[in-house]
Scaffold this active site. Sequence first.
Site, PDB file in Angstrom:
ATOM      1  N   ARG A  80       0.843  -1.210   0.000  1.00  9.83           N
ATOM      2  CA  ARG A  80       0.000   0.000   0.000  1.00  9.83           C
ATOM      3  C   ARG A  80       0.873   1.253   0.000  1.00  9.83           C
ATOM      4  O   ARG A  80       0.533   2.253  -0.615  1.00  9.83           O
ATOM      5  CB  ARG A  80      -0.957  -0.027   1.188  1.00  9.83           C
ATOM      6  CG  ARG A  80      -2.046   1.012   1.086  1.00  9.83           C
ATOM      7  CD  ARG A  80      -3.128   0.799   2.115  1.00  9.83           C
ATOM      8  NE  ARG A  80      -2.612   0.859   3.465  1.00  9.83           N
ATOM      9  CZ  ARG A  80      -3.311   0.518   4.553  1.00  9.83           C
ATOM     10  NH1 ARG A  80      -4.554   0.090   4.428  1.00  9.83           N
ATOM     11  NH2 ARG A  80      -2.788   0.608   5.750  1.00  9.83           N
ATOM     12  N   LYS A 182      -2.753   6.287   1.391  1.00 12.50           N
ATOM     13  CA  LYS A 182      -2.627   6.724   2.788  1.00 12.50           C
ATOM     14  C   LYS A 182      -1.664   7.911   2.838  1.00 12.50           C
ATOM     15  O   LYS A 182      -0.471   7.749   3.125  1.00 12.50           O
ATOM     16  CB  LYS A 182      -2.142   5.535   3.631  1.00 12.50           C
ATOM     17  CG  LYS A 182      -2.448   5.673   5.106  1.00 12.50           C
ATOM     18  CD  LYS A 182      -2.381   4.327   5.786  1.00 12.50           C
ATOM     19  CE  LYS A 182      -2.431   4.412   7.285  1.00 12.50           C
ATOM     20  NZ  LYS A 182      -3.645   5.011   7.834  1.00 12.50           N
ATOM     21  N   GLU A 218     -16.540   5.930   4.830  1.00 12.72           N
ATOM     22  CA  GLU A 218     -15.725   5.343   5.898  1.00 12.72           C
ATOM     23  C   GLU A 218     -15.630   6.293   7.089  1.00 12.72           C
ATOM     24  O   GLU A 218     -16.143   7.403   7.064  1.00 12.72           O
ATOM     25  CB  GLU A 218     -14.330   4.949   5.405  1.00 12.72           C
ATOM     26  CG  GLU A 218     -13.422   6.088   5.061  1.00 12.72           C
ATOM     27  CD  GLU A 218     -12.004   5.634   4.681  1.00 12.72           C
ATOM     28  OE1 GLU A 218     -11.525   4.596   5.174  1.00 12.72           O
ATOM     29  OE2 GLU A 218     -11.382   6.358   3.888  1.00 12.72           O
TER      30      GLU A 218
END
Length: 338
Positions: A80, A182, A218
Amino acid sequence: MTTEDYKNLGFECRETHANYISYYKDGKWDEGTLKGDDCIKISAFSPALHYGQEAFEGLKAYRRKDGKILLFRPELNAARMKASCERLLMPEVSTEKFLDACVQVVKANEDLVPPYGSGATLYLRPFIIGVGRNLGVRPAKEYIFSVICSPVGSYFKGGLAPNKFLITDFDRAATYGTGRVKVGGNYAASLWPHHIAKQNGYADAIYLDPSTHTKIDEVGAANFFGITRDNKFITPKSSSILPSITRMSLMYLAENVLGMEAIEGDVPINDLDRFAEAGACGTAAVISPIGRIDYGEMSHVFYSETEVGPVTRKLYDLLTGIQTGDIKGPDGWVYLVK
Ligand code: PLP
Ligand code: COI
């Protein structure tokens, strides 16, 4: 520290022995080294400071019953981070380098990994920043990759006790923006909605999908899941949410261990009655039951505002059992720090 102290650790920075740091210059990373403090000296012109050229990860080191230390699926964090770096035009950190840095930090802080059974862990925070003198909006030529750490307890108050969340009208990420990676900017955008939620007594804000504001996207620091009344695990499918490693693991466990159907789909905000239980999941959050969601005039209670639901409890026990080595998970899910 007593077990009670570990339960009350919360999610804060604590003194540690050593962190890892590596520099990227002239197109390559150096070897990397451990250092004893958490200060970094960089140019005040660094793109990380002005243009948010920063990405990070979060993973935990868990103490097994025999005292050994485990990481949970760390190669997925490495993968990620590569995606985040690609999106912000930062140089890739190889999986090997990422794992080596995490292992070095865990070993250097071995005595700070909380004991088995305490519910606490050593949180690792790998990150990369664009540094060096630069004024225009363009990627840096130099970078720092670092891994810092801190012993932590629950991210949301009360561990497995349900929390209430507030639906915000703000967005943290755009439909085709950076929500899938992220990067620090997403979290900067979440500070104000989080502040409003906290000020009003909520654990955090929940975001709706940015294009229609009709579906749950989310939480500010975790993914959402719901358990339907007919026992399906449902979690939002969206281009603006972080692909959570915890949620991916829960989907697998729901399907393959609990025999449930696990679906990535829409979660319309006006159709919450179909859920018997709901929760927020992530590395820091682990699984935090959602007791209640408020949105304007609407207030929706899921299983209970005080008790964790049975399916959420089963998923929690399974996940944490695998992470601490009590339950054998699928091959490759735990990484033994040697
Ligand atoms: N969503 C957001 C916004 C997060 O910050 C996190 C934490 O990493 C998650 C979801 C959960 O992701 P993971 O399970 O990989 O930690
Ligand atoms: C994590 O769960 O690792 C996170 O990054 C969430 C939050 C602390 C930002």
